[in-house]
Design a protein around this motif. Structure first.
Motif, PDB file in Angstrom:
ATOM      1  N   THR A  67      -4.478  -1.373  -8.468  1.00  0.00           N
ATOM      2  CA  THR A  67      -4.176  -0.950  -7.100  1.00  0.00           C
ATOM      3  C   THR A  67      -4.818   0.407  -6.864  1.00  0.00           C
ATOM      4  OG1 THR A  67      -2.068  -2.141  -7.167  1.00  0.00           O
ATOM      5  CG2 THR A  67      -2.333  -0.468  -5.447  1.00  0.00           C
ATOM      6  N   LEU A  68      -5.695   0.475  -5.875  1.00  0.00           N
ATOM      7  CA  LEU A  68      -6.349   1.722  -5.492  1.00  0.00           C
ATOM      8  C   LEU A  68      -5.401   2.473  -4.559  1.00  0.00           C
ATOM      9  CD1 LEU A  68      -9.771   0.040  -4.738  1.00  0.00           C
ATOM     10  CD2 LEU A  68      -9.238   1.438  -6.739  1.00  0.00           C
ATOM     11  N   VAL A  69      -5.126   3.727  -4.870  1.00  0.00           N
ATOM     12  CA  VAL A  69      -4.165   4.518  -4.101  1.00  0.00           C
ATOM     13  C   VAL A  69      -4.886   5.727  -3.506  1.00  0.00           C
ATOM     14  CG1 VAL A  69      -2.009   5.819  -4.179  1.00  0.00           C
ATOM     15  CG2 VAL A  69      -2.306   3.801  -5.654  1.00  0.00           C
ATOM     16  N   ASN A  70      -4.854   5.848  -2.180  1.00  0.00           N
ATOM     17  CA  ASN A  70      -5.479   6.957  -1.453  1.00  0.00           C
ATOM     18  C   ASN A  70      -4.383   7.887  -0.962  1.00  0.00           C
ATOM     19  OD1 ASN A  70      -6.729   8.674   0.333  1.00  0.00           O
ATOM     20  ND2 ASN A  70      -7.627   7.074   1.602  1.00  0.00           N
ATOM     21  N   ASP A  71      -4.284   9.065  -1.572  1.00  0.00           N
ATOM     22  CA  ASP A  71      -3.271  10.037  -1.178  1.00  0.00           C
ATOM     23  C   ASP A  71      -3.786  11.040  -0.152  1.00  0.00           C
ATOM     24  OD1 ASP A  71      -1.147   9.043  -2.700  1.00  0.00           O
ATOM     25  OD2 ASP A  71      -1.888  10.049  -4.503  1.00  0.00           O
ATOM     26  N   THR A  72      -4.977  10.817   0.401  1.00  0.00           N
ATOM     27  CA  THR A  72      -5.534  11.753   1.373  1.00  0.00           C
ATOM     28  C   THR A  72      -5.162  11.335   2.797  1.00  0.00           C
ATOM     29  OG1 THR A  72      -7.648  10.632   1.831  1.00  0.00           O
ATOM     30  CG2 THR A  72      -7.541  12.019  -0.147  1.00  0.00           C
ATOM     31  N   GLY A  73      -5.511  12.184   3.744  1.00  0.00           N
ATOM     32  CA  GLY A  73      -5.284  11.907   5.158  1.00  0.00           C
ATOM     33  C   GLY A  73      -6.475  11.232   5.811  1.00  0.00           C
ATOM     34  N   ALA A  74      -7.471  10.804   5.018  1.00  0.00           N
ATOM     35  CA  ALA A  74      -8.671  10.145   5.553  1.00  0.00           C
ATOM     36  C   ALA A  74      -8.960   8.883   4.750  1.00  0.00           C
ATOM     37  CB  ALA A  74      -9.862  11.096   5.469  1.00  0.00           C
ATOM     38  N   ASP A  75      -9.598   7.918   5.408  1.00  0.00           N
ATOM     39  CA  ASP A  75     -10.013   6.704   4.707  1.00  0.00           C
ATOM     40  C   ASP A  75     -11.024   7.058   3.623  1.00  0.00           C
ATOM     41  OD1 ASP A  75      -8.482   5.445   6.641  1.00  0.00           O
ATOM     42  OD2 ASP A  75     -10.173   4.443   7.611  1.00  0.00           O
ATOM     43  N   ILE A  76     -11.006   6.319   2.520  1.00  0.00           N
ATOM     44  CA  ILE A  76     -11.982   6.474   1.440  1.00  0.00           C
ATOM     45  C   ILE A  76     -12.660   5.122   1.242  1.00  0.00           C
ATOM     46  CG2 ILE A  76     -12.305   6.872  -1.031  1.00  0.00           C
ATOM     47  CD1 ILE A  76      -9.936   8.788  -0.955  1.00  0.00           C
ATOM     48  N   THR A  77     -13.990   5.136   1.129  1.00  0.00           N
ATOM     49  CA  THR A  77     -14.739   3.902   0.914  1.00  0.00           C
ATOM     50  C   THR A  77     -15.381   3.916  -0.462  1.00  0.00           C
ATOM     51  OG1 THR A  77     -15.204   3.700   3.278  1.00  0.00           O
ATOM     52  CG2 THR A  77     -16.594   2.417   1.776  1.00  0.00           C
ATOM     53  N   GLY A 108     -18.401  -2.257   0.992  1.00  0.00           N
ATOM     54  CA  GLY A 108     -17.481  -1.697   0.005  1.00  0.00           C
ATOM     55  C   GLY A 108     -16.017  -1.921   0.335  1.00  0.00           C
ATOM     56  N   PHE A 109     -15.148  -1.324  -0.470  1.00  0.00           N
ATOM     57  CA  PHE A 109     -13.705  -1.408  -0.282  1.00  0.00           C
ATOM     58  C   PHE A 109     -13.250  -0.156   0.459  1.00  0.00           C
ATOM     59  CE2 PHE A 109     -13.770  -3.482  -4.718  1.00  0.00           C
ATOM     60  CZ  PHE A 109     -13.975  -4.749  -4.192  1.00  0.00           C
ATOM     61  N   VAL A 110     -12.541  -0.336   1.562  1.00  0.00           N
ATOM     62  CA  VAL A 110     -12.006   0.790   2.327  1.00  0.00           C
ATOM     63  C   VAL A 110     -10.518   0.914   2.014  1.00  0.00           C
ATOM     64  CG1 VAL A 110     -11.586   1.758   4.621  1.00  0.00           C
ATOM     65  CG2 VAL A 110     -13.699   0.471   4.162  1.00  0.00           C
ATOM     66  N   ILE A 111     -10.132   2.094   1.541  1.00  0.00           N
ATOM     67  CA  ILE A 111      -8.731   2.375   1.281  1.00  0.00           C
ATOM     68  C   ILE A 111      -8.275   3.310   2.394  1.00  0.00           C
ATOM     69  CG2 ILE A 111      -7.016   3.189  -0.380  1.00  0.00           C
ATOM     70  CD1 ILE A 111     -10.491   2.456  -1.562  1.00  0.00           C
ATOM     71  N   LYS A 112      -7.393   2.823   3.246  1.00  0.00           N
ATOM     72  CA  LYS A 112      -6.927   3.585   4.401  1.00  0.00           C
ATOM     73  C   LYS A 112      -6.210   4.865   3.963  1.00  0.00           C
ATOM     74  CE  LYS A 112      -8.276   0.751   7.611  1.00  0.00           C
ATOM     75  NZ  LYS A 112      -9.341   1.148   8.503  1.00  0.00           N
ATOM     76  N   ALA A 113      -6.224   5.858   4.842  1.00  0.00           N
ATOM     77  CA  ALA A 113      -5.526   7.124   4.591  1.00  0.00           C
ATOM     78  C   ALA A 113      -4.079   6.857   4.222  1.00  0.00           C
ATOM     79  CB  ALA A 113      -5.603   8.005   5.834  1.00  0.00           C
ATOM     80  N   GLY A 115      -2.921   5.103   2.039  1.00  0.00           N
ATOM     81  CA  GLY A 115      -2.690   3.682   1.817  1.00  0.00           C
ATOM     82  C   GLY A 115      -3.112   3.212   0.437  1.00  0.00           C
ATOM     83  N   THR A 116      -2.991   1.917   0.235  1.00  0.00           N
ATOM     84  CA  THR A 116      -3.395   1.282  -1.014  1.00  0.00           C
ATOM     85  C   THR A 116      -4.302   0.096  -0.717  1.00  0.00           C
ATOM     86  OG1 THR A 116      -1.485  -0.204  -1.050  1.00  0.00           O
ATOM     87  CG2 THR A 116      -1.235   1.927  -2.173  1.00  0.00           C
ATOM     88  N   HIS A 117      -5.048  -0.315  -1.721  1.00  0.00           N
ATOM     89  CA  HIS A 117      -5.911  -1.496  -1.614  1.00  0.00           C
ATOM     90  C   HIS A 117      -5.816  -2.243  -2.937  1.00  0.00           C
ATOM     91  CE1 HIS A 117      -9.332  -3.763   0.079  1.00  0.00           C
ATOM     92  NE2 HIS A 117      -9.696  -3.887  -1.191  1.00  0.00           N
ATOM     93  N   GLU A 118      -5.385  -3.470  -2.880  1.00  0.00           N
ATOM     94  CA  GLU A 118      -5.153  -4.265  -4.078  1.00  0.00           C
ATOM     95  C   GLU A 118      -6.435  -4.943  -4.554  1.00  0.00           C
ATOM     96  OE1 GLU A 118      -2.540  -5.503  -7.014  1.00  0.00           O
ATOM     97  OE2 GLU A 118      -2.009  -4.312  -5.276  1.00  0.00           O
ATOM     98  N   LEU A 119      -6.733  -4.773  -5.848  1.00  0.00           N
ATOM     99  CA  LEU A 119      -7.780  -5.536  -6.517  1.00  0.00           C
ATOM    100  C   LEU A 119      -7.025  -6.544  -7.375  1.00  0.00           C
ATOM    101  CD1 LEU A 119     -10.208  -2.675  -7.646  1.00  0.00           C
ATOM    102  CD2 LEU A 119     -10.269  -4.030  -5.543  1.00  0.00           C
ATOM    103  N   SER A 120      -7.161  -7.845  -7.054  1.00  0.00           N
ATOM    104  CA  SER A 120      -6.324  -8.840  -7.722  1.00  0.00           C
ATOM    105  C   SER A 120      -7.063 -10.155  -7.911  1.00  0.00           C
ATOM    106  CB  SER A 120      -5.056  -9.074  -6.898  1.00  0.00           C
ATOM    107  OG  SER A 120      -5.395  -9.597  -5.628  1.00  0.00           O
ATOM    108  N   PRO A 121      -6.598 -10.966  -8.860  1.00  0.00           N
ATOM    109  CA  PRO A 121      -7.176 -12.300  -9.031  1.00  0.00           C
ATOM    110  C   PRO A 121      -7.062 -13.080  -7.721  1.00  0.00           C
ATOM    111  CG  PRO A 121      -5.755 -11.754 -10.880  1.00  0.00           C
ATOM    112  CD  PRO A 121      -5.551 -10.684  -9.842  1.00  0.00           C
ATOM    113  N   GLY A 122      -8.151 -13.703  -7.308  1.00  0.00           N
ATOM    114  CA  GLY A 122      -8.172 -14.450  -6.053  1.00  0.00           C
ATOM    115  C   GLY A 122      -8.382 -13.573  -4.838  1.00  0.00           C
ATOM    116  N   GLY A 123      -8.607 -12.261  -5.031  1.00  0.00           N
ATOM    117  CA  GLY A 123      -8.830 -11.329  -3.926  1.00  0.00           C
ATOM    118  C   GLY A 123      -9.989 -10.414  -4.259  1.00  0.00           C
TER     119      GLY A 123
END
Length: 186
Positions: A67-77, A108-113, A115-123
């Motif tokens: 799980t990618l975790v973005n603790d900032t106030g801006a999106d990270i790509t 690429g993968f965008v992780i919202k400010a 927010g989190t972004h799941e890297l998972s089997p089938g995804g």
């Protein structure tokens, strides 16, 4: 593992801060230190929670998750990734001609400010195209994520066995436009 990732990120920030302050050209007018680049801040606040890799034989396609975790106030790509274990691609699952296929993730993968972004089997996942050596359960595999702002985020993932739905990442399942879902597996 999370504590290790946080410690690595903290050391990276301290090391970069020390480099910026040790160079006399890195000062603003009046002799005050110049602010650290924002790329450093983004990299220091992107973490990977519970990273793991599907164990696989040498030369067999496999994937990394977490799980990618973005603790900032801006999106990270995340625009790319690398590992000494194998060439990598960012992959996603998508509908194509009425079928789920695995394909490279454009943009690429965008992780919202905050927010989190799941890297998972089938995804979404990091696809190890052809590992040079077998990745055995318990092995530690290192990765570096490349961010759109030019910064990088290193992390390690532990390999574990995972049968999933008995799918396979084997190249024979690749069509020119992606892999059918039934032949994709972590």
């Amino acid at each position: 593992m999370r504590n290790t990732l946080i410690a690595v990120a903290a050391l990276a920030v301290l090391g970069l801060t020390g480099c910026a302050n040790s160079d006399d050209t890195a000062t603003a007018a009046g002799g005050t230190p110049a602010p650290a680049p924002s790329a450093t801040a983004a990299a220091a606040t992107l973490t990977i929670k519970d990273p793991w890799v599907k164990a696989a034989a040498a030369g067999t396609m496999t994937a990394a998750f977490g799980t990618l975790v973005n603790d900032t106030g801006a999106d990270i790509t995340i625009t790319g990734a690398e590992s000494p274990a194998s060439p990598l691609e960012l992959h996603e699952m998508a509908m194509k001609d009425g079928k789920m296929v695995m394909q490279p993730k454009e943009g690429g993968f965008v992780i919202k400010a905050k927010g989190t972004h799941e890297l998972s089997p089938g995804g979404d996942h990091l696809m190890l195209m052809k590992p040079k050596e077998a990745i055995e359960p318990g092995d530690e595999v290192t990765f570096t994520l490349k961010l759109a702002d030019g910064s990088t985020v290193p992390f390690s993932a532990i390999a574990k066995p995972f049968a999933g739905a008995e799918e396979s990442y084997e190249p024979g399942a690749h069509g020119g436009s992606g892999m059918p879902m039934g032949s994709m597996a972590p």
